[in-house]
Design an enzyme around this catalytic site. Structure first.
Site, PDB file in Angstrom:
ATOM      1  N   LYS A 196       0.705  -1.488  -0.180  1.00  0.00           N
ATOM      2  CA  LYS A 196      -0.177   0.153   0.097  1.00  0.00           C
ATOM      3  C   LYS A 196       1.099   1.351  -0.156  1.00  0.00           C
ATOM      4  O   LYS A 196       1.356   1.239   1.274  1.00  0.00           O
ATOM      5  CB  LYS A 196      -0.774  -0.055   0.882  1.00  0.00           C
ATOM      6  CG  LYS A 196      -2.341   0.958   1.344  1.00  0.00           C
ATOM      7  CD  LYS A 196      -2.242   2.495   0.799  1.00  0.00           C
ATOM      8  CE  LYS A 196      -2.000   2.879   2.196  1.00  0.00           C
ATOM      9  NZ  LYS A 196      -1.085   4.193   1.971  1.00  0.00           N
ATOM     10  N   GLU A 203      -0.546   7.992  -0.402  1.00  0.00           N
ATOM     11  CA  GLU A 203      -1.475   8.004  -2.098  1.00  0.00           C
ATOM     12  C   GLU A 203      -0.852   9.834  -2.284  1.00  0.00           C
ATOM     13  O   GLU A 203      -1.979  10.213  -3.062  1.00  0.00           O
ATOM     14  CB  GLU A 203      -2.661   8.190  -0.800  1.00  0.00           C
ATOM     15  CG  GLU A 203      -3.035   8.965   0.467  1.00  0.00           C
ATOM     16  CD  GLU A 203      -2.416   8.325   1.959  1.00  0.00           C
ATOM     17  OE1 GLU A 203      -1.749   7.789   1.662  1.00  0.00           O
ATOM     18  OE2 GLU A 203      -3.045   9.402   2.551  1.00  0.00           O
ATOM     19  N   SER A 250       4.592   8.365  10.238  1.00  0.00           N
ATOM     20  CA  SER A 250       4.929   9.621  11.457  1.00  0.00           C
ATOM     21  C   SER A 250       4.851   8.526  13.295  1.00  0.00           C
ATOM     22  O   SER A 250       4.153   7.241  12.715  1.00  0.00           O
ATOM     23  CB  SER A 250       3.572  10.605  11.175  1.00  0.00           C
ATOM     24  OG  SER A 250       2.004   9.404  11.010  1.00  0.00           O
ATOM     25  N   CYS A 270      13.568  11.359   7.720  1.00  0.00           N
ATOM     26  CA  CYS A 270      14.194  10.890   8.736  1.00  0.00           C
ATOM     27  C   CYS A 270      14.967  10.895   9.948  1.00  0.00           C
ATOM     28  O   CYS A 270      15.147  10.921  10.441  1.00  0.00           O
ATOM     29  CB  CYS A 270      13.185   9.504   8.956  1.00  0.00           C
ATOM     30  SG  CYS A 270      13.934   8.226   8.439  1.00  0.00           S
ATOM     31  N   GLU A 325       8.185  16.502  15.951  1.00  0.00           N
ATOM     32  CA  GLU A 325       8.747  16.259  14.202  1.00  0.00           C
ATOM     33  C   GLU A 325       8.287  17.639  13.331  1.00  0.00           C
ATOM     34  O   GLU A 325       7.339  17.755  13.215  1.00  0.00           O
ATOM     35  CB  GLU A 325       8.684  15.164  14.110  1.00  0.00           C
ATOM     36  CG  GLU A 325       9.718  15.629  12.656  1.00  0.00           C
ATOM     37  CD  GLU A 325       8.979  13.631  11.843  1.00  0.00           C
ATOM     38  OE1 GLU A 325       8.222  13.259  11.865  1.00  0.00           O
ATOM     39  OE2 GLU A 325       9.916  13.336  11.402  1.00  0.00           O
TER      40      GLU A 325
END
Ligand code: NAD
Length: 480
Positions: free
Chosen positions: A172, A175, A225, A280, A381
């Site tokens: 997946k 998107e 996240s 990251c 973050e």
């Protein structure tokens, strides 16, 4: 027309008519539509993956590896096309997307070593006349759920190892920028990956939840996240699955007084502002230890001021846009909050003028001084081009700042002292550590993943961990 899912070797329209647009974040030019698939689409993909598993598992490891060798060759040929497509949908510049594609290819190269990496162990005579061996066996169907910031590379941290070990996969993608990996999947089919071994379901939350709850899926590899990672870990584990969930980060860059100033300037500028801070491994809080502070501050401010914003395909662009209007607003909120909480905003990158592309989601280089560890910009973050300076009197104080933070993904020290570097490595408690390196990115044959609030699970991405994650070590004890 919306993207199609890839199920059982066929491109199929998703059941849902709901879609999201995919746009070039620098120009807002529409590039495609992504369907928001639902549980029925996931179910069809799992059924195809389950059907393909027995035959693929029986395919000798060396033949499975050959398919990946062919895919590697196809990706090498398509490298430039993939990098350009990635720049268009993500926004980062061509040098960055070429690197990303290269890093993805390196994972395929590593996975091609599966016949050796999947070997088990044997010991004769564990008792007189009795032998013991371990055999690594695939488990079945794995799901891979990936984030927007490395849409080509991150899926390749996972699915090549999952299929090399004989499993089948449901992917997946994010998107927000699913187009370029779609091309990788086409090439995988062209390389001869049998039908159903790799399936793709496009979508967002509903597709993810259907994956996490699906009884036909044995394990989940997730990157995103920390908030989503924590949820994925808990929900998939509750459904009895293996899970590795890589989350967000807040990375401290420690500058010692004896550091090489040129190395500090170029490595930290790259680390904080590369990919517009959407990594990251991006440096976020720069800690000047003792006398390091004043010269480091000047040089980094100059370097930040010299960065050119623009379309990632334009020559000379250092920094592209951030991914979306919503993300730009999120970064802007952090900048507002930082100023409100008392940090000094010495360079404000909000709403910069990028004349050629006025519609893009721009955030320019932003710099704060006096960033405290409990301010939102010192603690959370930001995932944008925002650098925060802070001071520490000693290395001990710098380490204490890191320990106080919830995340544990990456950190770097800049020094010419082996002793300071060794002390830092020993005590930092962070998973990916740079010594005079601003982005401590492990290559494919080393594990990738964080600690504490940056990682939920135990086996990381890439390296030998990938083989452990996608196989079960079965023990056979024999007497004849
Ligand atoms: P995200 O968490 O928003 O999305 C990641 C994936 O989860 C996507 O596929 C998305 O569709 C899905 N998702 C999002 N919200 C969901 C929800 N509520 N329920 C179910 N599924 C959901 O992350 P992102 O914004 O795409 O990516 C950026 C984040 O990823 C940053 O925090 C970054 O630090 C992190 N990241 C971590 C690493 C690492 O190695 N630790 C690497 C790259 C990115």
């Amino acid at each position: 027309m919306p993207l199609h899912n890839f199920i059982g070797g066929e491109w199929r329209a998703a059941g849902s008519r709901e879609t999201l647009p995919v746009r070039d974040p620098a120009t807002l030019e529409p590039l495609g539509e992504v369907p928001l698939s639902g549980a029925a689409d996931v179910d069809a993909a799992v059924a195809a993956a389950r059907a393909a598993f027995p035959g693929w598992r029986r395919t000798p490891a060396v033949e499975r590896a050959r398919v990946l060798f062919r895919l590697k060759a196809l990706l090498e040929q398509a490298k430039e096309e993939l990098a350009v497509s990635l720049t268009r949908e993500h926004g980062k510049n061509l040098a960055e997307t070429r690197n990303e594609v290269q890093r993805g290819i390196e994972n395929l190269e590593h996975a091609c070593g599966i016949p050796t990496m999947m070997m088990g162990d044997t010991l004769e005579d564990i008792a007189p006349g009795i032998d013991c061996e371990t055999v690594r066996q695939p488990l079945g169907v794995f799901a891979v759920i990936s984030p927007y910031n490395f849409p080509v590379m991150i899926p390749l941290w996972f699915w090549p190892y999952a299929v090399a070990t004989g499993n089948t996969v449901v992917l997946k993608p994010s998107e927000q920028d699913p187009l370029t990996h779609q091309r990788v999947v086409e090439l995988a089919a062209q390389a001869g990956l049998p039908r159903g071994v790799l399936n793709v379901v496009h979508g967002a939350r509903d597709a993810v939840n259907a994956i996490l709850d699906h009884p036909g899926i044995h394990g989940v590899s997730f990157v995103g996240s920390s908030r989503t990672a924590r949820m994925v870990y808990a929900r998939a584990a509750a459904a009895g699955k293996r899970v590795q969930a890589l989350g967000g980060a807040k990375n401290h860059m420690i500058v010692m007084p004896d550091a090489d100033p040129d190395v500090v300037t170029s490595a930290i500028t790259q680390s904080v502002f590369g990919s517009a801070g959407q990594r990251c491994l991006a440096g976020s809080v720069v800690v000047g230890v003792g006398d390091a502070y004043a010269p480091m501050r000047e040089r980094l401010l100059d370097a930040a001021a010299s960065l050119r914003l623009g379309h990632g395909l334009d020559q000379g662009t250092d920094m592209g846009p951030v991914i979306s209007a919503a993300h730009r607003e999120r970064v802007e909120r952090y900048i507002e909050e930082g100023a409100r909480e008392g940090a000094r905003l010495v360079m404000d990158g909000r709403r910069p003028a990028v004349v050629q592309h006025p519609l893009g989601h721009w955030v320019g280089p932003t710099v704060f001084e006096d960033v405290g560890p409990d301010m939102a910009i010192g603690r959370e973050e930001v995932f944008g081009p925002v650098m925060g300076f802070t001071r520490a009197a000693t290395l001990d104080e710098a380490v204490a700042l890191i320990e106080r933070n919830h995340y544990g993904n990456a950190t770097s020290i800049f020094t010419t002292s082996g002793r300071a570097a060794r002390e830092f490595r020993y005590r930092a408690g962070i998973s990916m550590i740079g010594v005079n390196i601003g982005v401590a990115a492990p290559m494919a044959f080393f594990p990738f993943g964080g600690a504490r609030g940056s990682f939920y699970g135990d086996l990381k991405a890439q390296g030998r961990d990938a083989i452990d994650f996608y196989t079960d070590k079965r023990v056979v004890i024999s007497r004849w």
